[in-house]
Design an enzyme around this catalytic site. Sequence first.
Site, mmCIF file in Angstrom:
data_model
loop_
_atom_site.group_PDB
_atom_site.id
_atom_site.type_symbol
_atom_site.label_atom_id
_atom_site.label_comp_id
_atom_site.label_asym_id
_atom_site.label_seq_id
_atom_site.Cartn_x
_atom_site.Cartn_y
_atom_site.Cartn_z
ATOM 1 N N LYS A 213 50.607 54.420 52.647
ATOM 2 C CA LYS A 213 50.579 53.004 52.644
ATOM 3 C C LYS A 213 50.042 51.728 51.775
ATOM 4 C CE LYS A 213 49.202 49.174 56.052
ATOM 5 N NZ LYS A 213 49.575 48.615 54.406
ATOM 6 N N GLY A 266 39.860 50.177 49.876
ATOM 7 C CA GLY A 266 39.535 48.283 50.417
ATOM 8 C C GLY A 266 38.634 48.281 50.759
ATOM 9 N N SER A 267 38.676 47.608 52.068
ATOM 10 C CA SER A 267 37.577 47.119 52.541
ATOM 11 C C SER A 267 36.168 48.112 53.436
ATOM 12 C CB SER A 267 37.974 45.449 54.019
ATOM 13 O OG SER A 267 38.140 46.804 55.030
ATOM 14 N N THR A 268 35.068 47.741 53.565
ATOM 15 C CA THR A 268 33.810 48.558 54.306
ATOM 16 C C THR A 268 34.207 48.446 56.040
ATOM 17 O OG1 THR A 268 32.447 47.880 52.064
ATOM 18 C CG2 THR A 268 31.017 49.325 54.741
ATOM 19 N N GLU A 294 36.743 55.056 48.471
ATOM 20 C CA GLU A 294 35.985 53.512 47.655
ATOM 21 C C GLU A 294 35.795 52.024 48.262
ATOM 22 O OE1 GLU A 294 35.098 50.461 45.431
ATOM 23 O OE2 GLU A 294 37.062 51.269 44.780
ATOM 24 N N CYS A 328 36.113 45.528 42.343
ATOM 25 C CA CYS A 328 34.757 46.018 43.033
ATOM 26 C C CYS A 328 33.944 46.335 42.610
ATOM 27 C CB CYS A 328 35.859 47.997 44.041
ATOM 28 S SG CYS A 328 37.260 47.344 44.879
ATOM 29 N N GLU A 426 29.843 40.514 49.967
ATOM 30 C CA GLU A 426 30.656 40.962 48.987
ATOM 31 C C GLU A 426 32.083 39.442 48.677
ATOM 32 O OE1 GLU A 426 33.682 44.345 47.059
ATOM 33 O OE2 GLU A 426 34.194 43.618 49.280
#
Length: 544
Positions: A213, A266-268, A294, A328, A426
Amino acid sequence: MANSKPYLSLPSNEPIKSYAPCTPERDDIKTKLQELKSRQIEIPIIIGDKEIKTGNMGKCILPHDHGTVIGTYHKAGEKEVQMAIETALKAQKQWAEMDWQDRASIFLRAADILAGPQRSLLNAAGMLNQSKNVFQAEVDAACELIDFFRFNAFYANSIYEQQPPISPTGIWNRLEYRPLEGFILAVTPFNFTSIAGNLPSAPAMMGNVALWKPASNSTYSSYYVMKLFQEAGVPDGVINFIPGTGSEIGPVIMNSPDLAGVHFTGSTATFQNMWQTVGRNIKNCKSYPRIVGETGGKDFVFVHKDTGIVELGTALIRGAFEYQGQKCSAASRAYIPSSLWADLKSYMLEVMKTVKMGDVEDFSNFINAVIDEPAFTKITKYIEFIKESNEAEIVLGGDYDSSKGYFIEPTIAVTTNPHFRTMKEEIFGPVLTVYVYEDDKFEETLHLCNETSPYALTGTILSRDRDAIRMAEKILVNAAGNFYINDKPTGAVVGQQPFGGSRASGTNDKAGSVLNMIRWVSPRTIKETFVPSTDYRYPFMAEE
């Protein structure tokens, strides 16, 4: 899965082309940019040998000229995702049984195709779709992805080489490295084409099948990577390309009992949600899925008083503002000793006057656009927060304009509060927050740096004092998975600095290393006895 003797030698990193005036690569990329801009492409879902068009469409635009559409893509829904799962599982057995050398050779072929005939295509796609200048595109879409393919093949070789060191006479002990049972979900980010290509291909090289994806806002460049896989000979069904909305695609995949692993960048928040979903569904899973991710960082530049202004300023400009801070690893907070701040500020203000921002086709531009409107809105809200705060002030930049493209000026703020919001959260944009500390509080401020942010991805110490460097290394031992000394905190190179962080930054499985590749296999120990025993009795049982 054959365990033969190794034959791959350690590869070299792909050389970076300069794109300087009058070079052939500069002419090639300019031609390719015009070619891609001159047409719109229609991007299908690719499942096995089928190209599927749902009619549920998304657009691919130029972030620096968002009125220009370069492509449209079909979005996968529940039906297509289920089809992708079934197709991947059908392809699994034959792919897993293929000798690892044959699997690796497909991706080595992909590396050579990318290094040669498709270099300008992938780079131009990244420049247009992700608003990267030509250098950022070159080190990403070309060089790093080529390195991933070549080094991952080498690391696969080294894994299969690892065998039990002892086989007594009459016994043969060996290890078989099996791919995981089920399929891998690869969820890839917008900011690096190389990561987009690596996340599905690294597990595939080890014999796994994948559902890929891509990020919706970089589907265009990801599609060309998928076409590269096909040209290189990746069999149908091994990697299935399913662009679409995460809220529609995710639940079908995450609830599948055949989910064997997740390879994520991607995002946390998204990663933590996926982890929770796997945990809730674990009783329904056929195995324990491997979860590798990550998720971001709040990367620091820590400066000792014994540091040169020019090298410090250069590290900050490149570390914080290359690719608009959408890395990142981008420098997002800096700790500057008070004795250096005035000179550093003057230097930065003067040098930044030479930094140009604009369209990627103007090679004199260092800064381009952020990826899309949601990113633009998020970043500018942080800038407005700084402007309205009595704990910080903007000393550079702070302006933005989305009338044509999503442009945000490189912005530097200085705060009196080391726990200020933009020192912890972030932002993922060209915003650097500086905290000025007293020179005699170096050690105390190192502890502050270690404890301020939940992330632990990258960071750097700049100093000419070896004792200061040693102290920083010790105190910040868990604050960054990639730690730099006298350099910017970005630009990890495959084969040189395996990339990944811990804490809220991810599982630290180090993309571009054997540590990542080993996650995609399930070893089986095999003991073969040539002449089996014929008596159950042991010597100690004999009568005296």
